[in-house]
Design a protein around this motif. Sequence first.
Motif, mmCIF file in Angstrom:
data_model
loop_
_atom_site.group_PDB
_atom_site.id
_atom_site.type_symbol
_atom_site.label_atom_id
_atom_site.label_comp_id
_atom_site.label_asym_id
_atom_site.label_seq_id
_atom_site.Cartn_x
_atom_site.Cartn_y
_atom_site.Cartn_z
ATOM 1 N N THR B 79 41.549 46.430 40.584
ATOM 2 C CA THR B 79 41.180 45.020 40.398
ATOM 3 C C THR B 79 40.941 44.359 41.740
ATOM 4 O O THR B 79 39.967 43.631 41.924
ATOM 5 N N LEU B 80 41.855 44.615 42.708
ATOM 6 C CA LEU B 80 41.712 43.968 44.009
ATOM 7 C C LEU B 80 40.465 44.469 44.735
ATOM 8 O O LEU B 80 39.866 43.750 45.520
ATOM 9 N N ALA B 83 37.311 42.963 41.620
ATOM 10 C CA ALA B 83 37.195 41.613 41.047
ATOM 11 C C ALA B 83 36.829 40.544 42.092
ATOM 12 O O ALA B 83 35.873 39.791 41.883
ATOM 13 N N PRO B 84 37.556 40.446 43.228
ATOM 14 C CA PRO B 84 37.191 39.393 44.181
ATOM 15 C C PRO B 84 35.772 39.569 44.709
ATOM 16 O O PRO B 84 35.043 38.592 44.875
ATOM 17 N N THR B 202 40.250 37.154 39.056
ATOM 18 C CA THR B 202 40.996 38.342 39.450
ATOM 19 C C THR B 202 42.140 38.609 38.478
ATOM 20 O O THR B 202 42.355 39.751 38.063
ATOM 21 N N SER B 205 40.788 39.900 35.179
ATOM 22 C CA SER B 205 40.365 41.290 35.306
ATOM 23 C C SER B 205 41.568 42.213 35.429
ATOM 24 O O SER B 205 41.573 43.325 34.899
#
Lengths: 311, 298
Positions: B79-80, B83-84, B202, B205
Amino acid sequence: MTRDRTPALLVAVLAAVAIGGLALPQWALFILTIACAQGLVVLGLMLLLKAGLVSFGQALYYCIGAYTAGSLARAFGLGDIFVQMLAGAAVAALVALVLGFLLARYRGIFFGLLSLALSMILYGLIVKSEALGSTDGFNLLPSMLFGIRPSGAWVRYAVAVAAASAALGSAFLVHRFLKTPLGRLGPAIKDNEIRVEYMGASVRYAIHVNYVIAATLAGAGGALAATTVGHIDPEMAYWTTSGEFVFIAILSGTGSVVAPFLGALIFGAIHTIAYDLSPNTWQMSMGAALLAAIVFLPDGLWSLFARRKAA
Amino acid sequence: MDQIGPVFVDGVIYSAWLFIAAVGLTLVYGVMKILNVTHGSFYALGAYAGASLTGAWLARGLPPMLSYAVLAGGALLVTLVFAPAIERGLLRFMYAKDEVVILLVTYALFLVLEDTIKLIWGVNPYFVAEPYALLGSFEVGGLRYPTYNLILVGLALFLAAGLAWILRGTRVGKLLSAVIHDPEMSRALGVNVDRFYLVTFTLGSLLAALGGSFTAPTVSVVPGLGVDVIVLSFAVVVIGGLGSLPGAALGAVIVGLVRSVSVHYMPQLELFVIYFVMAMVLAFRPRGLFSLAEPRRI
């Protein structure tokens, strides 16, 4: 007033298909025919898009058309392309007439979600229905034209020309429809519904009519795809199929009735080439193409031509 | 009627899974008005990350009990990474556009991410059944259930409680509801709206990825995993009302129980009933069962 060039353009395209088709290899004719089938569905989506509606469930009618054609072939041995397309279109129109009473009340994201739910209902039913072949679907008989089964090498050519005439004929009818007062309401509804109502027109009625026409076209497209591929399965009603149609519609834009077919052909070409070059990244190319279309060509590919003409 | 027990247990387990998989979608929609198709991609990313990292963890002979933390860590990691980048790099330029256009943008991103997954992890299936089998099983009405399912239920309850606490009980939650109601005014009052959007996307997600990674031990992780989850989570959040947290919980419970009843008594209607309920809710309460009265727009 400029002269309306669309009918001439349609005839020219049809002639090009009929003559050029003789020189094309079988696989190209297949892509052309599928593009006609998808173009029919997208032509309907274009009508809805003009009114500001995006249907994420047009696969419902595509699948209805395909399974109607398939059932005709299975139950009565009917394989005539035009009969199948008319039957598919008629059944789809009937279903849309009923569902339209509900859907014509919806706008924006809720219209999309409800049409998505309806198409997934059909998917859920067919997937679990053994009589219709469950997830495997079933095969269709080879296509026939006016009761004649074209011999081996000619089938693809005959089907492609038949598909092109049906597709471009429908495009002509839609073109005429868009010139009628009812047809002209679409963009007005997108702009400002309240004004349309104040003018004395019924927004709900106009949307209902557009919705039924869109479904009819999708039904015909589904039947055409079924007889061309020779096989149908429940995936035709799945949301990814609807997504592909919306994709082509966005790519084509709403500028002309020819645009959906051009869009479908380009979609088929990108699909074939990207899949051929790199089977694991073709979706990425498609996604990138869609993003590019949304960002750089918000009015679709057709706006390229329109802009040049205006200059 | 001795099936009642299993029907109920199946329903609860499936509801828990649905809630974990769908709650992020409602969060993102509620705050940003984005119906996020990439939600399914994050589910699949989470499943792949969870399966491959846990596989590597167990292959090294590290303590299997910690594999649950690895599953969660894998979800957090992907995700990190993605997503961002998606929110800052693309979505934030789209906020001025129509809801339907943003939906199409996320659909395009979904197509891109589908293949990104294939590029990273290949097309061969991943299996990590160990975390699933590790805790043994329990029995209801003569049917055995892996205890792992209780982790899903616990995770669902934990997420529901945690989100409810953040949204209702903290300063951040209060600011968030201000952002939801009037982003412009919040900005004028000095709220960093952009950061709220980034964090919401974020977090949403991450929830999808957690759903994926905790499902990974129970299935074989194959390409196309997220495709089904997208429509299912759409159904869940639409039934409860787009953007409503209690709605997502209610939607998950309804879909979970309805499906479980159908699987036990009328398996051929399994998929039909889910979307039938969705269509009925849209037909009669289009803003979902949990919607408040809303002024007519036209």
